[in-house]
Enzyme design. Sequence first.
Site, PDB file in Angstrom:
ATOM      1  N   MET A  30      -3.302 -39.647  36.276  1.00 28.20           N
ATOM      2  CA  MET A  30      -1.788 -40.372  35.666  1.00 28.20           C
ATOM      3  C   MET A  30      -1.035 -38.729  35.147  1.00 28.20           C
ATOM      4  O   MET A  30      -0.080 -39.036  34.078  1.00 28.20           O
ATOM      5  CB  MET A  30      -1.854 -41.674  34.813  1.00 28.20           C
ATOM      6  CG  MET A  30      -1.726 -42.177  35.858  1.00 28.20           C
ATOM      7  SD  MET A  30      -1.727 -43.670  35.221  1.00 28.20           S
ATOM      8  CE  MET A  30      -2.599 -43.415  33.520  1.00 28.20           C
ATOM      9  N   GLY A  31      -1.739 -36.856  34.864  1.00 26.06           N
ATOM     10  CA  GLY A  31      -1.397 -36.116  34.368  1.00 26.06           C
ATOM     11  C   GLY A  31      -2.196 -36.417  32.812  1.00 26.06           C
ATOM     12  O   GLY A  31      -2.823 -36.960  32.840  1.00 26.06           O
ATOM     13  N   LEU A  33      -3.410 -33.730  31.608  1.00 24.52           N
ATOM     14  CA  LEU A  33      -5.022 -33.031  32.454  1.00 24.52           C
ATOM     15  C   LEU A  33      -5.737 -32.454  31.421  1.00 24.52           C
ATOM     16  O   LEU A  33      -5.671 -32.116  30.495  1.00 24.52           O
ATOM     17  CB  LEU A  33      -4.307 -32.044  33.484  1.00 24.52           C
ATOM     18  CG  LEU A  33      -4.030 -32.751  34.759  1.00 24.52           C
ATOM     19  CD1 LEU A  33      -3.799 -31.535  35.649  1.00 24.52           C
ATOM     20  CD2 LEU A  33      -4.648 -34.087  35.606  1.00 24.52           C
ATOM     21  N   HIS A  34      -7.065 -33.074  31.464  1.00 18.51           N
ATOM     22  CA  HIS A  34      -8.199 -32.935  30.165  1.00 18.51           C
ATOM     23  C   HIS A  34      -9.080 -32.337  31.697  1.00 18.51           C
ATOM     24  O   HIS A  34      -9.906 -32.197  32.400  1.00 18.51           O
ATOM     25  CB  HIS A  34      -8.488 -33.732  29.407  1.00 18.51           C
ATOM     26  CG  HIS A  34      -8.836 -35.027  29.941  1.00 18.51           C
ATOM     27  ND1 HIS A  34      -9.638 -35.347  31.329  1.00 18.51           N
ATOM     28  CD2 HIS A  34      -8.059 -36.229  30.004  1.00 18.51           C
ATOM     29  CE1 HIS A  34      -9.669 -36.664  31.157  1.00 18.51           C
ATOM     30  NE2 HIS A  34      -8.656 -37.134  30.533  1.00 18.51           N
ATOM     31  N   GLY A  36     -12.092 -33.967  31.943  1.00 17.13           N
ATOM     32  CA  GLY A  36     -12.058 -34.342  32.981  1.00 17.13           C
ATOM     33  C   GLY A  36     -11.844 -34.468  34.191  1.00 17.13           C
ATOM     34  O   GLY A  36     -12.495 -35.098  35.233  1.00 17.13           O
ATOM     35  N   HIS A  37     -10.548 -34.049  34.518  1.00 18.30           N
ATOM     36  CA  HIS A  37      -9.653 -34.069  35.887  1.00 18.30           C
ATOM     37  C   HIS A  37     -10.819 -32.792  35.773  1.00 18.30           C
ATOM     38  O   HIS A  37     -10.131 -32.917  37.396  1.00 18.30           O
ATOM     39  CB  HIS A  37      -8.273 -34.306  35.362  1.00 18.30           C
ATOM     40  CG  HIS A  37      -7.829 -35.086  34.403  1.00 18.30           C
ATOM     41  ND1 HIS A  37      -6.540 -35.681  33.653  1.00 18.30           N
ATOM     42  CD2 HIS A  37      -7.101 -36.458  34.861  1.00 18.30           C
ATOM     43  CE1 HIS A  37      -6.683 -36.620  33.197  1.00 18.30           C
ATOM     44  NE2 HIS A  37      -7.031 -37.573  33.902  1.00 18.30           N
ATOM     45  N   LYS A 149     -15.911 -42.449  35.073  1.00 15.17           N
ATOM     46  CA  LYS A 149     -15.538 -43.555  33.654  1.00 15.17           C
ATOM     47  C   LYS A 149     -15.077 -44.478  34.023  1.00 15.17           C
ATOM     48  O   LYS A 149     -14.628 -45.727  32.955  1.00 15.17           O
ATOM     49  CB  LYS A 149     -14.434 -42.606  33.213  1.00 15.17           C
ATOM     50  CG  LYS A 149     -14.178 -42.965  31.511  1.00 15.17           C
ATOM     51  CD  LYS A 149     -13.223 -41.879  31.016  1.00 15.17           C
ATOM     52  CE  LYS A 149     -12.763 -42.473  30.071  1.00 15.17           C
ATOM     53  NZ  LYS A 149     -11.102 -43.063  30.500  1.00 15.17           N
TER      54      LYS A 149
HETATM   55  P1  AMP Z   1      -6.380 -40.921  34.550  1.00  6.73           P
HETATM   56  O1  AMP Z   1      -4.461 -39.903  34.914  1.00  6.73           O
HETATM   57  O2  AMP Z   1      -6.535 -40.874  33.867  1.00  6.73           O
HETATM   58  O3  AMP Z   1      -5.605 -41.770  36.083  1.00  6.73           O
HETATM   59  O4  AMP Z   1      -7.027 -40.322  35.521  1.00  6.73           O
HETATM   60  C1  AMP Z   1      -7.347 -39.465  37.191  1.00  6.73           C
HETATM   61  C2  AMP Z   1      -8.909 -39.757  37.285  1.00  6.73           C
HETATM   62  O5  AMP Z   1      -9.456 -39.096  36.567  1.00  6.73           O
HETATM   63  C3  AMP Z   1      -9.446 -40.927  37.962  1.00  6.73           C
HETATM   64  O6  AMP Z   1     -10.220 -40.694  38.902  1.00  6.73           O
HETATM   65  C4  AMP Z   1     -10.773 -41.171  36.588  1.00  6.73           C
HETATM   66  O7  AMP Z   1     -11.822 -42.220  36.720  1.00  6.73           O
HETATM   67  C5  AMP Z   1     -11.045 -39.765  36.451  1.00  6.73           C
HETATM   68  N1  AMP Z   1     -11.063 -39.671  34.833  1.00  6.73           N
HETATM   69  C6  AMP Z   1     -10.881 -39.517  33.817  1.00  6.73           C
HETATM   70  N2  AMP Z   1     -11.365 -38.649  32.300  1.00  6.73           N
HETATM   71  C7  AMP Z   1     -12.948 -39.313  32.578  1.00  6.73           C
HETATM   72  C8  AMP Z   1     -13.740 -38.141  32.016  1.00  6.73           C
HETATM   73  N3  AMP Z   1     -14.178 -38.136  30.708  1.00  6.73           N
HETATM   74  N4  AMP Z   1     -14.727 -37.851  32.863  1.00  6.73           N
HETATM   75  C9  AMP Z   1     -14.850 -38.392  35.129  1.00  6.73           C
HETATM   76  N5  AMP Z   1     -13.394 -38.505  35.522  1.00  6.73           N
HETATM   77  C10 AMP Z   1     -12.122 -38.499  34.089  1.00  6.73           C
END
Ligand code: AMP
Length: 284
Positions: A30-31, A33-34, A36-37, A149
Site C-alpha cells: 500500500m506504499g 515504503l520502508h 520492511g517492504h 508481520k
Molecule cells: P502494507 O504496505 O502495509 O500493506 O504491506 C505490504 C507488505 O509488506 C505486506 O506483505 C506486509 O506484511 C509487508 N510488511 C509490512 N511491514 C513489514 C515488516 N516490518 N517486515 C516485513 N514485512 C512487512
Amino acid sequence: MLVVQDPYALSREVEKHSKNDEIIGLVPTMGSLHEGHLGLIKASLEQSHFTVVSIFVNPLQFNKKEDLDAYPRNLEEDLKLLEAQGVDAVFNPPESTLYKSRPKVSFDFGELDKVLEGEYRPGHFKGVGIVVSKLFNLVKPDKAFFGLKDLQQYLIIKQLTRDLSYDIEIVGVPTAREKSGLALSSRNSRLSDHGQHIASGIYKGLKHAEGLIKKGVTPPEIKESSIEFYKTISGLEIEYFEIVEDQGLSAIETFDGLESVAVCVAAYVEGIRLIDNLYLRLQG
Ligand code: AMP
C-alpha cells in the site's frame, strides 16, 4: 522502470516477460515504503527475473473511513526508492481503474477470518482477498511475497491460493524491526518520537511472553502476565493478545503436542493501531 496505471497494460507488459520463461515476482503493497517492504522486494529481485511492485491503498480492506483517509501516501518517494532498488515495474492504479464498480464477489475464509484481525476488523480480509486476487489475475506471478508481520494475512493468502488453484508460490518474509524492536510499519510515520518509544513496548511484551514459554508457563498464565506487563506501559492500549496455534490461529490452553505457536498482539498508541507477532518453534 515501468510505471503502469492501466490493469490490462500491466498484464500485457508482464506477459512479454513470462513468454520468455522469466520468473515473475509480485510484491503487493500500500506504499509509503520502508525497510520492511524492501525486504520483500529484495527477496523478489533475488528469486525472480521480473519484479512487479504494486502500490494501492485498497479501500475495501479498511473498515474505518478515518483510517483509510489518514493512511500515509508517498508516491514520489516510493517511486524513487523502487527505481534505485532495480524494480522492473510498478503498478499504481487509480481506485476507479481497479474498481470500475464495487466488487460483488465476496470471500469467506472460514475459521481463519474469525479470530484476531478478522474478529477486530470485520471485512478486512475479504477486501484483501479481492485486491490480491485481482493482482494475481492481472500479473499471473510465479511467486508472490508477503510479510510475516501480517501472519494472518499470509495464511489467508496461502489458503486463497490453494482454494482457487493459483499456480503461485507464496513466499513469507520475516519481520523487519527498528533497533528498539518496533516492527516497521507505514503507520509508524504517524507516531511522535515518544509514541515510537511507547510502541517499542509491543515487542518487549512479546519477548516477555517468549521468556515465559521457555520456562514452561501455560498459555493462559502467559496471557495474563503479558497483559499485566503491557498495563505498566503508559500510552499503550492492548486490543488483543493471544497465544495461538500456527494453522488456524486459534487460542491455545496448552503447548502439548504443538511444534510451533505464534504470539499475536494488536495495540493502540497515540490513536494508531499497530500489530505484531512472534512465531516460535517449541523445543522437543
Ligand atoms: P502494507 O504496505 O502495509 O500493506 O504491506 C505490504 C507488505 O509488506 C505486506 O506483505 C506486509 O506484511 C509487508 N510488511 C509490512 N511491514 C513489514 C515488516 N516490518 N517486515 C516485513 N514485512 C512487512
